[in-house]
Design a protein around this motif. Structure first.
Motif, short mmCIF file in Angstrom:
data_model
loop_
_atom_site.label_atom_id
_atom_site.label_comp_id
_atom_site.label_asym_id
_atom_site.label_seq_id
_atom_site.Cartn_x
_atom_site.Cartn_y
_atom_site.Cartn_z
N TRP A 9 97.18 92.04 55.82
CA TRP A 9 96.27 92.94 56.68
C TRP A 9 97.21 94.24 57.09
O TRP A 9 96.47 95.09 57.32
N PHE A 10 98.46 93.83 57.30
CA PHE A 10 99.25 94.87 57.75
C PHE A 10 99.62 96.06 56.47
O PHE A 10 99.56 97.08 56.77
N PHE A 11 99.96 95.42 55.30
CA PHE A 11 100.16 96.22 54.52
C PHE A 11 99.09 97.02 53.77
O PHE A 11 99.20 98.34 53.42
N LYS A 12 97.83 96.47 53.86
CA LYS A 12 96.73 97.25 53.66
C LYS A 12 96.48 98.45 54.53
O LYS A 12 96.08 99.64 54.17
N SER A 17 102.10 104.94 53.49
CA SER A 17 103.26 104.98 54.05
C SER A 17 104.35 104.21 52.90
O SER A 17 105.36 104.80 52.44
N TYR A 18 103.86 103.19 52.54
CA TYR A 18 104.67 102.22 51.62
C TYR A 18 104.48 102.63 50.30
O TYR A 18 105.57 102.63 49.59
N ILE A 23 107.56 105.05 45.81
CA ILE A 23 107.62 106.25 44.79
C ILE A 23 108.98 106.81 45.04
O ILE A 23 109.68 107.06 44.13
N ALA A 24 109.45 107.08 46.43
CA ALA A 24 110.77 107.68 46.61
C ALA A 24 111.86 106.63 46.06
O ALA A 24 112.65 107.13 45.36
N ASN A 80 109.91 105.54 56.19
CA ASN A 80 108.46 104.86 55.87
C ASN A 80 108.74 103.62 56.29
O ASN A 80 107.78 102.91 56.78
N ILE A 81 109.66 102.70 55.29
CA ILE A 81 109.64 101.57 55.49
C ILE A 81 110.05 101.00 56.73
O ILE A 81 109.66 99.94 57.31
#
Length: 586
Positions: A9-12, A17-18, A23-24, A80-81
């Motif tokens: 629910w949080f990662f969705k 930003s994740y 990608i970075a 971001n992370i």
């Protein structure tokens, strides 16, 4: 990886930003391949004597640009992370705190304060690592592993690469086995920390009593036992945790051995150059971090999983006090009708109240008296809706109190408990706790009625005096009077004084009761007391014994009944006269 499924629910919600961060991380992993390759090329150029100043400067510029790009990309993924990890901790902390404020008395009997604090600190910290360090470790290790092994296949030699990575699958097997063991032991370590946290909190709150009874040595010994238990539990965690590194060293060492043996033969056979072999060895060195990271990842996941289970267990607890659909939002007013046929506390077979009924007309005062454990506090708990499971009905106005929202009901009630609790702030803010915007004038009016105003103004800082934790800087009587002022400032329809005049002298008690009667002429009051003098002017007094009403009436009527009430009144009158007689004798 079940913890990531539970947190989906949080990662969705934070996927953008994740995604940017990953990608970075991916580009960082690609850029990390450049320096080893450049070193290999330079070595071959030196070996073949074709290196020039211009080519060397070109390679140096590329290395600098690569370093700058990696710096910028690392900044992007860290912001971001780790920012998201902090957001998850904030969300879960707010959920826990909101849950704590919504739970009933039964919940706080089941869970101790220190244990709840451990959930809100240690467990949330472990959960934050799952959303931060766990994501970094997983994404970084996977990207570096895949990209590096691909480069080893393409840039150097596919045969050498296949042989060198043979030991790596054993790492996944070992990590999974050790991870399961770590999960169980970490759960035990967290439980031990909760117990110690509760011990510290309890001892600090009761430090005066510990000193009074001379139990410092025993308390310290008990604390040492708790800390020894934590150390023992954490040793079990670290024993398993410490096995990860040797396993990783063994696996990576095996890869190095294979690479050196096979790579040496390939160099001798002129199938790869020395520079390519140096590049290959550098790439194996780059795989050390991902391999270590996998062990660390299992550590983070198992710790986070154990902590999330503990948090979920708390959040799954449901309050027994549930607001009914369509409950009234208007604060109740009017007469109070209390009729309870039977009430038992949860998990108890003993009847706390049996056939207890009384009516209080609006503006009247009810006195409640009885032995310790007679059921006085049980009546108040039902009025405050600490418990809803009883046979009977309690009406405030024309409605059952269970038909009001809790906010509406409690807005009409001012409660001063036996155990006075003051917040660690100024006396002024303690008094106007229900409405911090109230003026100084209203604060002083409430303080004067509760007969604490003169005490406050005589203090060096007046109303700005800090009460200290739980009001430690004030006497028992002062704390009670500040608590009465705090309840009065709400101007409640129903005022409940639960033995809250026990720490003041008879004269002060009389002043407070007179002020309450004058101020609250059209409002209802319930006074629970052991001291008969606190109840004498009540419109009705009920005497409780073993959860039942054994006597009722006005003070004069109860004296005439010549029962328990009359006996207690005479005893207390005699106790008051003994000191006076002693002074006359002198």
């Amino acid at each position: 990886m079940g913890i990531y499924k539970k947190l989906s629910w949080f990662f969705k919600d934070k996927w953008k930003s994740y995604f940017i961060a990953i990608i970075a991380l991916l580009f960082v992993a690609i850029l990390q391949l450049i320096p080893p390759r450049i070193i290999g090329v330079v070595i071959d150029e030196i070996a073949t004597d074709v290196i020039t100043t211009n080519s060397l400067m070109r390679w140096l510029v590329i290395l600098v640009l690569t370093a700058v790009a990696q710096y910028a990309l690392r900044y992007v993924w860290r912001v971001n992370i780790w920012g998201n990890a902090q957001r998850l901790e904030k969300i879960m902390r707010n959920r826990l705190y909101k849950h704590f404020t919504e739970m009933d008395s039964e919940f706080y009997q089941k869970y101790r304060t220190g244990d709840l604090m451990a959930h809100a600190t240690n467990d949330l910290r472990a959960l934050r690592m799952v959303a931060g360090g766990g994501i970094v470790t997983m994404a970084d290790s996977l990207s570096i592993t895949v990209i590096t092994i691909t480069a080893m296949f393409v840039v150097v030699d596919w045969r050498l690469t296949l042989l060198a990575i043979i030991p790596l699958p054993f790492l996944a097997v070992a990590s999974r086995y050790l991870g399961r063991m770590l999960h169980t032991r970490f759960r035990g370590a967290q439980d031990a920390f909760s117990q110690m946290n509760n011990k510290v909190q309890e001892s600090l709150q009761g430090i005066k009593r510990i000193k009074t009874f001379g139990q410092e040595k025993e308390d310290i010994e008990e604390f040492h036992e708790q800390t020894d238990n934590i150390v023992a539990k954490n040793r079990e965690v670290y024993k398993i945790d410490s096995l990860f590194d040797p396993v990783l060293d063994l696996i990576i060492g095996s890869s190095y051995v294979i690479a050196i043996i096979v790579g040496g033969h390939l160099i001798l056979d002129m199938e790869i150059s020395v520079g390519e072999f140096v590049t290959f060895i550098s790439y194996i060195g780059m795989l050390v971090w991902p391999m270590f990271a996998i062990g660390r990842l299992f550590n983070i996941i198992e710790r986070g999983s154990a902590s999330y289970e503990r948090i979920e267990l708390l959040l799954s607890e449901k309050s027994a006090i549930v607001e009914r659909k369509g409950a009234a939002n208007e604060p109740p007013a009017g007469d109070i009708e209390f009729k309870v046929d039977s009430f038992k506390y949860p998990n108890s077979e003993e009847v706390a109240l049996k056939d207890v009924s009384f009516n209080i007309k609006k503006g009247n005062t009810l006195g409640i008296v009885g032995k310790t454990g007679a059921g006085k506090t049980s009546i108040l708990k039902l009025l405050l809706r600490d418990y809803d499971h009883y046979d009977g009905e309690i009406k405030f106005g024309d409605n059952d109190i269970r038909n009001y929202t809790l906010d509406a009901l409690l807005q009409s009630i001012g409660y001063v408990p036996q155990d006075t609790f003051l917040f660690s702030t100024s006396i002024r803010d303690n008094i106007r706790f229900s409405d911090p915007t109230l003026s100084q004038e209203k604060v002083e009016i409430a303080a004067k009625i509760s007969d604490i105003h003169d005490d406050i103004v005589s203090m060096p800082n007046g109303y700005d005096t800090q009460t200290g934790e739980r009001g430690v800087s004030l006497s028992g009587g002062q704390k009670q009077r500040v608590s009465i002022a705090r309840a009065l400032i709400k101007n409640p329809e129903l005022m409940i004084l639960d033995d809250s005049l026990s720490a003041v002298d008879a004269k002060t008690e009389e002043e407070i009761l007179r002020g309450l009667k004058e101020l609250r002429e059209d409002q209802t009051t319930i006074i629970v007391a052991h001291r008969i003098s606190s109840l004498m002017h009540a419109d009705e007094i009920i005497v409780l014994d073993e959860g039942k009403i054994t006597e009722r009436g006005t003070h004069e009527e109860l004296i005439e009944q010549n029962g328990w009430y009359n006996e207690m009144y005479n005893k207390q009158q005699l106790e008051q006269k003994i000191p006076e007689l002693g002074e006359e004798g002198e």
